[in-house]
Scaffold this motif. Structure first.
Motif, PDB file in Angstrom:
ATOM      1  N   GLY A   1      45.787 -16.948  22.049  1.00  0.00           N
ATOM      2  CA  GLY A   1      47.073 -18.175  21.681  1.00  0.00           C
ATOM      3  C   GLY A   1      48.391 -18.083  22.218  1.00  0.00           C
ATOM      4  O   GLY A   1      49.058 -18.475  22.329  1.00  0.00           O
ATOM      5  N   PHE A   2      48.569 -16.587  21.308  1.00  0.00           N
ATOM      6  CA  PHE A   2      49.816 -15.768  21.732  1.00  0.00           C
ATOM      7  C   PHE A   2      50.098 -16.044  23.503  1.00  0.00           C
ATOM      8  O   PHE A   2      51.008 -16.331  23.634  1.00  0.00           O
ATOM      9  CB  PHE A   2      50.156 -14.377  20.914  1.00  0.00           C
ATOM     10  CG  PHE A   2      49.885 -14.397  19.769  1.00  0.00           C
ATOM     11  CD1 PHE A   2      51.495 -15.013  19.561  1.00  0.00           C
ATOM     12  CD2 PHE A   2      50.008 -13.929  18.928  1.00  0.00           C
ATOM     13  CE1 PHE A   2      52.130 -14.919  18.285  1.00  0.00           C
ATOM     14  CE2 PHE A   2      50.826 -13.609  17.860  1.00  0.00           C
ATOM     15  CZ  PHE A   2      51.394 -14.627  17.219  1.00  0.00           C
ATOM     16  N   LEU A   3      49.014 -15.678  24.435  1.00  0.00           N
ATOM     17  CA  LEU A   3      49.433 -15.446  25.793  1.00  0.00           C
ATOM     18  C   LEU A   3      49.464 -17.442  26.570  1.00  0.00           C
ATOM     19  O   LEU A   3      50.678 -17.292  26.715  1.00  0.00           O
ATOM     20  CB  LEU A   3      47.940 -14.749  26.994  1.00  0.00           C
ATOM     21  CG  LEU A   3      48.507 -14.823  27.620  1.00  0.00           C
ATOM     22  CD1 LEU A   3      49.263 -13.828  28.189  1.00  0.00           C
ATOM     23  CD2 LEU A   3      46.933 -13.513  28.665  1.00  0.00           C
TER      24      LEU A   3
ATOM     25  N   ASP B   1      29.373 -11.400  19.975  1.00  0.00           N
ATOM     26  CA  ASP B   1      28.200 -12.270  18.838  1.00  0.00           C
ATOM     27  C   ASP B   1      29.332 -13.177  18.510  1.00  0.00           C
ATOM     28  O   ASP B   1      29.327 -12.886  16.932  1.00  0.00           O
ATOM     29  CB  ASP B   1      27.403 -11.237  17.883  1.00  0.00           C
ATOM     30  CG  ASP B   1      26.407 -11.193  17.086  1.00  0.00           C
ATOM     31  OD1 ASP B   1      26.166 -13.107  17.073  1.00  0.00           O
ATOM     32  OD2 ASP B   1      26.648 -11.237  15.947  1.00  0.00           O
ATOM     33  N   PRO B   2      29.157 -14.335  18.914  1.00  0.00           N
ATOM     34  CA  PRO B   2      30.189 -15.560  18.340  1.00  0.00           C
ATOM     35  C   PRO B   2      30.397 -15.364  17.104  1.00  0.00           C
ATOM     36  O   PRO B   2      28.729 -15.732  16.650  1.00  0.00           O
ATOM     37  CB  PRO B   2      29.924 -16.511  19.466  1.00  0.00           C
ATOM     38  CG  PRO B   2      29.443 -16.187  20.639  1.00  0.00           C
ATOM     39  CD  PRO B   2      28.394 -14.256  19.993  1.00  0.00           C
ATOM     40  N   GLY B   3      30.684 -15.745  16.239  1.00  0.00           N
ATOM     41  CA  GLY B   3      30.525 -16.859  14.865  1.00  0.00           C
ATOM     42  C   GLY B   3      30.730 -18.126  14.936  1.00  0.00           C
ATOM     43  O   GLY B   3      30.883 -18.887  16.168  1.00  0.00           O
ATOM     44  N   PRO B   4      30.264 -18.732  13.776  1.00  0.00           N
ATOM     45  CA  PRO B   4      30.070 -19.831  13.634  1.00  0.00           C
ATOM     46  C   PRO B   4      31.458 -20.721  14.008  1.00  0.00           C
ATOM     47  O   PRO B   4      31.469 -21.658  14.552  1.00  0.00           O
ATOM     48  CB  PRO B   4      29.616 -20.512  12.392  1.00  0.00           C
ATOM     49  CG  PRO B   4      29.825 -18.820  11.146  1.00  0.00           C
ATOM     50  CD  PRO B   4      29.950 -18.023  11.692  1.00  0.00           C
ATOM     51  N   SER B   5      32.562 -20.173  14.039  1.00  0.00           N
ATOM     52  CA  SER B   5      33.768 -21.150  14.165  1.00  0.00           C
ATOM     53  C   SER B   5      35.041 -20.708  13.856  1.00  0.00           C
ATOM     54  O   SER B   5      34.673 -18.404  13.061  1.00  0.00           O
ATOM     55  CB  SER B   5      34.179 -21.906  13.045  1.00  0.00           C
ATOM     56  OG  SER B   5      34.293 -21.661  11.983  1.00  0.00           O
ATOM     57  N   ILE B   6      36.535 -20.251  13.659  1.00  0.00           N
ATOM     58  CA  ILE B   6      37.544 -19.927  13.635  1.00  0.00           C
ATOM     59  C   ILE B   6      37.825 -19.489  12.264  1.00  0.00           C
ATOM     60  O   ILE B   6      37.780 -20.202  11.441  1.00  0.00           O
ATOM     61  CB  ILE B   6      38.562 -20.731  13.923  1.00  0.00           C
ATOM     62  CG1 ILE B   6      37.792 -20.859  16.404  1.00  0.00           C
ATOM     63  CG2 ILE B   6      39.712 -19.319  14.181  1.00  0.00           C
ATOM     64  CD1 ILE B   6      37.959 -19.818  17.354  1.00  0.00           C
ATOM     65  N   ASN B   7      38.068 -17.963  12.027  1.00  0.00           N
ATOM     66  CA  ASN B   7      38.310 -18.029  10.780  1.00  0.00           C
ATOM     67  C   ASN B   7      40.031 -18.215  10.668  1.00  0.00           C
ATOM     68  O   ASN B   7      40.992 -18.629  10.622  1.00  0.00           O
ATOM     69  CB  ASN B   7      38.607 -16.195  11.294  1.00  0.00           C
ATOM     70  CG  ASN B   7      39.724 -15.550   9.723  1.00  0.00           C
ATOM     71  OD1 ASN B   7      40.077 -16.290   9.155  1.00  0.00           O
ATOM     72  ND2 ASN B   7      39.005 -14.025  10.188  1.00  0.00           N
TER      73      ASN B   7
ATOM     74  N   GLY C   1      53.889 -21.219  14.425  1.00  0.00           N
ATOM     75  CA  GLY C   1      53.947 -22.458  15.553  1.00  0.00           C
ATOM     76  C   GLY C   1      52.881 -22.524  16.602  1.00  0.00           C
ATOM     77  O   GLY C   1      52.973 -23.026  17.708  1.00  0.00           O
ATOM     78  N   ILE C   2      52.143 -21.745  16.257  1.00  0.00           N
ATOM     79  CA  ILE C   2      51.110 -21.731  17.822  1.00  0.00           C
ATOM     80  C   ILE C   2      49.722 -22.266  16.982  1.00  0.00           C
ATOM     81  O   ILE C   2      48.825 -21.369  15.726  1.00  0.00           O
ATOM     82  CB  ILE C   2      50.384 -20.029  17.900  1.00  0.00           C
ATOM     83  CG1 ILE C   2      51.600 -20.231  18.868  1.00  0.00           C
ATOM     84  CG2 ILE C   2      49.637 -20.351  18.537  1.00  0.00           C
ATOM     85  CD1 ILE C   2      51.585 -18.836  19.087  1.00  0.00           C
ATOM     86  N   ASP C   3      49.046 -23.648  17.248  1.00  0.00           N
ATOM     87  CA  ASP C   3      47.725 -24.275  17.025  1.00  0.00           C
ATOM     88  C   ASP C   3      46.391 -24.041  17.746  1.00  0.00           C
ATOM     89  O   ASP C   3      46.302 -24.047  19.096  1.00  0.00           O
ATOM     90  CB  ASP C   3      48.028 -26.049  17.232  1.00  0.00           C
ATOM     91  CG  ASP C   3      46.745 -26.399  16.218  1.00  0.00           C
ATOM     92  OD1 ASP C   3      45.932 -25.891  15.800  1.00  0.00           O
ATOM     93  OD2 ASP C   3      46.461 -27.216  16.765  1.00  0.00           O
ATOM     94  N   ILE C   4      45.877 -23.069  17.117  1.00  0.00           N
ATOM     95  CA  ILE C   4      44.670 -22.647  17.417  1.00  0.00           C
ATOM     96  C   ILE C   4      43.364 -23.468  17.152  1.00  0.00           C
ATOM     97  O   ILE C   4      41.849 -22.929  17.086  1.00  0.00           O
ATOM     98  CB  ILE C   4      44.270 -21.183  17.722  1.00  0.00           C
ATOM     99  CG1 ILE C   4      43.938 -19.989  16.235  1.00  0.00           C
ATOM    100  CG2 ILE C   4      45.118 -20.224  18.775  1.00  0.00           C
ATOM    101  CD1 ILE C   4      43.735 -19.053  16.496  1.00  0.00           C
ATOM    102  N   SER C   5      43.374 -24.266  15.812  1.00  0.00           N
ATOM    103  CA  SER C   5      41.912 -24.679  15.655  1.00  0.00           C
ATOM    104  C   SER C   5      41.245 -25.350  16.408  1.00  0.00           C
ATOM    105  O   SER C   5      40.331 -25.696  15.806  1.00  0.00           O
ATOM    106  CB  SER C   5      43.217 -26.127  13.902  1.00  0.00           C
ATOM    107  OG  SER C   5      43.836 -26.445  15.269  1.00  0.00           O
ATOM    108  N   ASP C   6      41.688 -26.242  16.905  1.00  0.00           N
ATOM    109  CA  ASP C   6      41.372 -26.613  18.431  1.00  0.00           C
ATOM    110  C   ASP C   6      40.240 -25.678  19.275  1.00  0.00           C
ATOM    111  O   ASP C   6      39.614 -25.982  19.623  1.00  0.00           O
ATOM    112  CB  ASP C   6      41.809 -27.494  19.011  1.00  0.00           C
ATOM    113  CG  ASP C   6      42.660 -26.757  20.301  1.00  0.00           C
ATOM    114  OD1 ASP C   6      42.874 -25.429  19.752  1.00  0.00           O
ATOM    115  OD2 ASP C   6      43.128 -27.632  20.807  1.00  0.00           O
TER     116      ASP C   6
END
Length: 138
Positions: A23-25, A41-47, A58-63
């Protein structure tokens, strides 16, 4: 390195550290850098605490969603930054590897995630300055 460098951020679950770094990059480099992230080992969703911490700056990583680390993703990246994926990270010759020792935000509240986020931002700012020396880091 290609005209547009590619960076792959890797952690175990691809739910916190690697997503915040990506997100920062994206925010700092825009389209000048190809940004990827993945997990061994990907998790089910973003923390949710990582999403909240990034929203505070100000950075949206929810998507975003956790993605599985593939050999192809590593092979086609110029820089691979690992954040605790252990032996699961494949290594290929000719690729620049960095290991960022960062605390895992999994299961932590927003207060504990903020300093991890801020450390990631500092490291990504340095990475942008290195990859895009002609452009000032913001």
């Amino acid at each position: 390195m290609a005209s547009r460098p590619s960076v792959l951020f890797v952690c175990i679950h691809n739910a916190g550290r690697s997503q915040m770094a990506a997100g920062f990059l994206r925010d700092l480099a825009g389209d000048a850098v190809e940004v990827r992230s993945a997990g061994s080992d990907p998790g089910p969703s973003i923390n949710p605490a990582a999403v909240e911490a990034m929203a505070e700056v100000g950075i949206d990583i929810s998507d975003q969603s956790p993605k599985l680390l593939t050999h192809e993703a590593v092979e086609t990246s110029d820089v691979v930054i690992t954040m605790g994926c252990g032996d699961a990270c494949p290594v290929f010759p000719g690729i620049s590897y960095r290991d960022w020792q960062l605390e895992d935000p999994a299961g932590k509240g927003i207060g504990a995630v903020r300093p991890i986020r801020d450390e990631i931002r500092t490291r990504v700012q340095s990475l942008v300055a290195e990859l895009l020396p002609a452009q000032p880091a913001s």
